[in-house]
Scaffold this motif. Sequence first.
Motif, short mmCIF file in Angstrom:
data_model
loop_
_atom_site.label_atom_id
_atom_site.label_comp_id
_atom_site.label_asym_id
_atom_site.label_seq_id
_atom_site.Cartn_x
_atom_site.Cartn_y
_atom_site.Cartn_z
N UNK A 1 1.47 36.66 43.10
CA UNK A 1 2.29 37.06 41.86
C UNK A 1 1.52 36.73 40.54
N UNK B 1 2.39 36.62 37.45
CA UNK B 1 3.18 36.07 36.31
C UNK B 1 3.40 34.52 36.63
N UNK B 2 3.56 34.36 38.08
CA UNK B 2 3.69 32.77 38.25
C UNK B 2 2.38 32.37 37.98
N UNK C 1 0.31 33.22 35.98
CA UNK C 1 0.06 33.08 34.51
C UNK C 1 1.11 31.77 33.80
N UNK C 2 1.99 31.59 34.52
CA UNK C 2 2.87 30.83 33.94
C UNK C 2 2.29 29.20 34.27
N UNK D 1 2.71 35.47 21.90
CA UNK D 1 3.65 34.47 22.98
C UNK D 1 2.43 34.52 24.18
N UNK E 1 0.84 36.69 25.90
CA UNK E 1 0.74 37.92 26.85
C UNK E 1 -0.74 38.42 27.03
N UNK F 1 -3.39 30.09 15.39
CA UNK F 1 -2.50 29.64 16.69
C UNK F 1 -3.73 29.55 17.85
N UNK F 2 -5.18 29.51 17.57
CA UNK F 2 -6.05 29.34 18.62
C UNK F 2 -6.43 30.54 19.35
N UNK F 3 -5.62 31.59 19.14
CA UNK F 3 -5.95 32.66 20.10
C UNK F 3 -7.17 33.55 19.90
N UNK G 1 -5.82 27.19 23.92
CA UNK G 1 -5.07 27.61 22.76
C UNK G 1 -3.50 27.29 22.98
N UNK G 2 -2.95 26.57 21.96
CA UNK G 2 -1.47 26.35 22.17
C UNK G 2 -0.53 27.25 22.01
N UNK G 3 0.41 27.73 23.00
CA UNK G 3 1.32 28.51 22.60
C UNK G 3 2.35 28.08 21.94
N UNK G 4 3.38 28.85 21.61
CA UNK G 4 4.31 28.43 20.75
C UNK G 4 5.36 27.36 21.28
N UNK H 1 9.71 30.47 14.63
CA UNK H 1 8.93 31.30 15.14
C UNK H 1 8.72 31.46 16.61
N UNK I 1 8.94 32.48 20.21
CA UNK I 1 8.41 33.62 21.17
C UNK I 1 8.80 33.29 22.74
N UNK I 2 9.67 33.98 23.20
CA UNK I 2 9.84 33.69 24.48
C UNK I 2 8.56 33.96 25.40
N UNK J 1 6.36 35.50 28.15
CA UNK J 1 6.79 36.66 28.71
C UNK J 1 6.55 36.62 30.26
N UNK J 2 5.81 35.46 30.61
CA UNK J 2 5.49 35.36 32.10
C UNK J 2 6.69 34.80 32.81
N UNK J 3 7.16 33.74 32.21
CA UNK J 3 8.33 33.02 32.67
C UNK J 3 9.56 34.06 33.02
N UNK K 1 8.95 37.42 33.25
CA UNK K 1 8.57 38.43 34.03
C UNK K 1 8.88 37.78 35.43
N UNK K 2 8.63 36.59 35.60
CA UNK K 2 8.78 35.95 37.03
C UNK K 2 10.26 35.69 37.24
N UNK L 1 7.89 43.25 34.26
CA UNK L 1 6.90 42.85 33.34
C UNK L 1 7.02 43.52 32.04
#
Lengths: 340, 340
Positions: free
Chosen positions: A51, A53-54, A56-57, A116, A118, A142-144, B1-4, B47, B49-50, B52-54, B56-57, B62
Amino acid sequence: MKNGISLKELASKLNLAPSTVSRALNDSYEISEATKKKVISMAEHLNYQPNPFARSLRENKSKTIAVIIPERINNFFAQVIDGIESITSEHGYHLLVYSTHEDVEKEKKIVSLLQNGRADAIVMSVSSQTSDISHLKNLYDRGLPILFFDRVCGEIPTTKFITNDYESAFEGTRHLIQQGCKRIAFLMLSKELSITRERYRGYLDALKKEGIEADSNLSICCSHQDEENIQLIKALLQSSDRPDGILASVEKLALSTYHAVKKNNLSIPDDLKVISFSNMSIPNLLNPSLTTITQPAEAIGQECAKILIKKLTKPRQPDLPNEVISLPSQLTIRESTLVR
Amino acid sequence: MKNGISLKELASKLNLAPSTVSRALNDSYEISEATKKKVISMAEHLNYQPNPFARSLRENKSKTIAVIIPERINNFFAQVIDGIESITSEHGYHLLVYSTHEDVEKEKKIVSLLQNGRADAIVMSVSSQTSDISHLKNLYDRGLPILFFDRVCGEIPTTKFITNDYESAFEGTRHLIQQGCKRIAFLMLSKELSITRERYRGYLDALKKEGIEADSNLSICCSHQDEENIQLIKALLQSSDRPDGILASVEKLALSTYHAVKKNNLSIPDDLKVISFSNMSIPNLLNPSLTTITQPAEAIGQECAKILIKKLTKPRQPDLPNEVISLPSQLTIRESTLVR
DNA sequence: TTGTAGGCGTTATCAT
DNA sequence: ATGATAACGCCTACAA
């Protein structure tokens, strides 16, 4: 829809712990050859698919790259994406593709959707309306990893891939002058764009070098409404001191020029010579065939992707260096600039 | 990179439980207006931002749609994607775009990558090589919504969007006959394609109706190597009983025809009249301008997206119905088929 | 109305 | 070499 079997289920079929199965599938070193084989064959047999998403999470990466372009109906951008995909797909990355339709507001929305996690990185070419770049700065901060191509954003200290815009425009303009043009117009999409600035510089410097005085009335800023542009160019061509040469900094403006010329009963190249930055597939089927400056679009995409893949797949890579990498365009002379 | 920031962190800043915050942000009914406001304003301030993978899981979807096309450098497909995006983006969906480059093997790989839930649905147009469709059947059997457009796959019982291929080809052929053509060739990409079959039927029926006998030597199956096709068509045009009209079932074959004609010192439309299915933006800048059958590409994309969004966002929707929906193409007569 | 707890499917850490 | 456990961030029963 039912997704496939999970790791846990696979494990229970094998009478193994999930962690063991995970190790087997991820080719860990702390696993016996025997169980590894058993696990893999069972996984194949049951068509186990992890999976994403799992994963990715857990790993905090998406194996996804976002590509943002100003428009889809444009060979150049399509070729760049083909180039990107040719590299990234080999490394298991997926491509989210977004079009801004040359609209900064859309661009901002898209960019905000990418805050976020993605996507693991962004490859983009900014819209012609983009002047305030806070949304991009934001992402960068944000470092992306962001990487620009073609229409780059100088204020963001990251890697940019462009073609030799200045030199190409310089050569293109010189070519027009050599073909006898005295009054050369420069057509641009927007003054804000990096490519406009560089190509315009090349144009001006070529004029200067050849001892031709620049006429600000010949610097035409167009919109992205084709019909408007055709009218604009038509008017330009009707004025008493109309240009005898045109350098179109983007393809669509050359096409609008062709349309305008048709309506004016003028002739290319007799009355007006035209050269354009263009990646269209059929410059030689136009009437007359169009002299073009063609960007190495696919290569640009590939180079973008390579540097990105390196950054994303190797451990503790430094940030993308703040540099501009230029791949040369190719000038191909056709009928639209020939003396006859 | 740090997510939010995460939901949990946001909650602790607010001295609330994560579930409360979640409810506030998801506009649950079991929440007080007061806290909802507080939460939302704080979320905006930070800011939030949920992830998305959590999501989706957890939710097993998705918010992503995969689009598979045979090639990117093609206005038709670009327009379709624009159409899809115009609808899906409004509903918060993202687009993964894949190109098969007309290669079944690539198509199979892509399809297999989509078996794990990465996309909630697939919109596709099959490659010209695709005849074995087990990979698609497979996907369909897993319950993943698939929707075809243009080059559809009849064996899969799902919704397909096409243009009126049969009628358009019929009309196109009749137009050629009315313009005096006696020997009309039909150029196709592959015999396997749905569009080839329908357009060919239309072509044959028009011949029959007008009392012209079909000549199998005039049914030309091309490759997707432009250079090869040009040679093929060139040879065709050099034969003693060469055609005097051509119906190109896809745009690139019309362009190859133009190239071949150029090399042969023939003239369109005097020696050969040409009509083509095409969504190019500049048929009127070709020499001569090209008579086209233009598909409502953007509308096709939009319709695909609408039906998909309905399926994906409304609870317990039935499967996509097994039907073929046809949007009409437009015939535009230009110089390439005119008598002069 | 709000809080607590469990689980979605992985993988990494720690224990055996 | 393998197993148990926790955690990624979110949502939703269930409890209070």
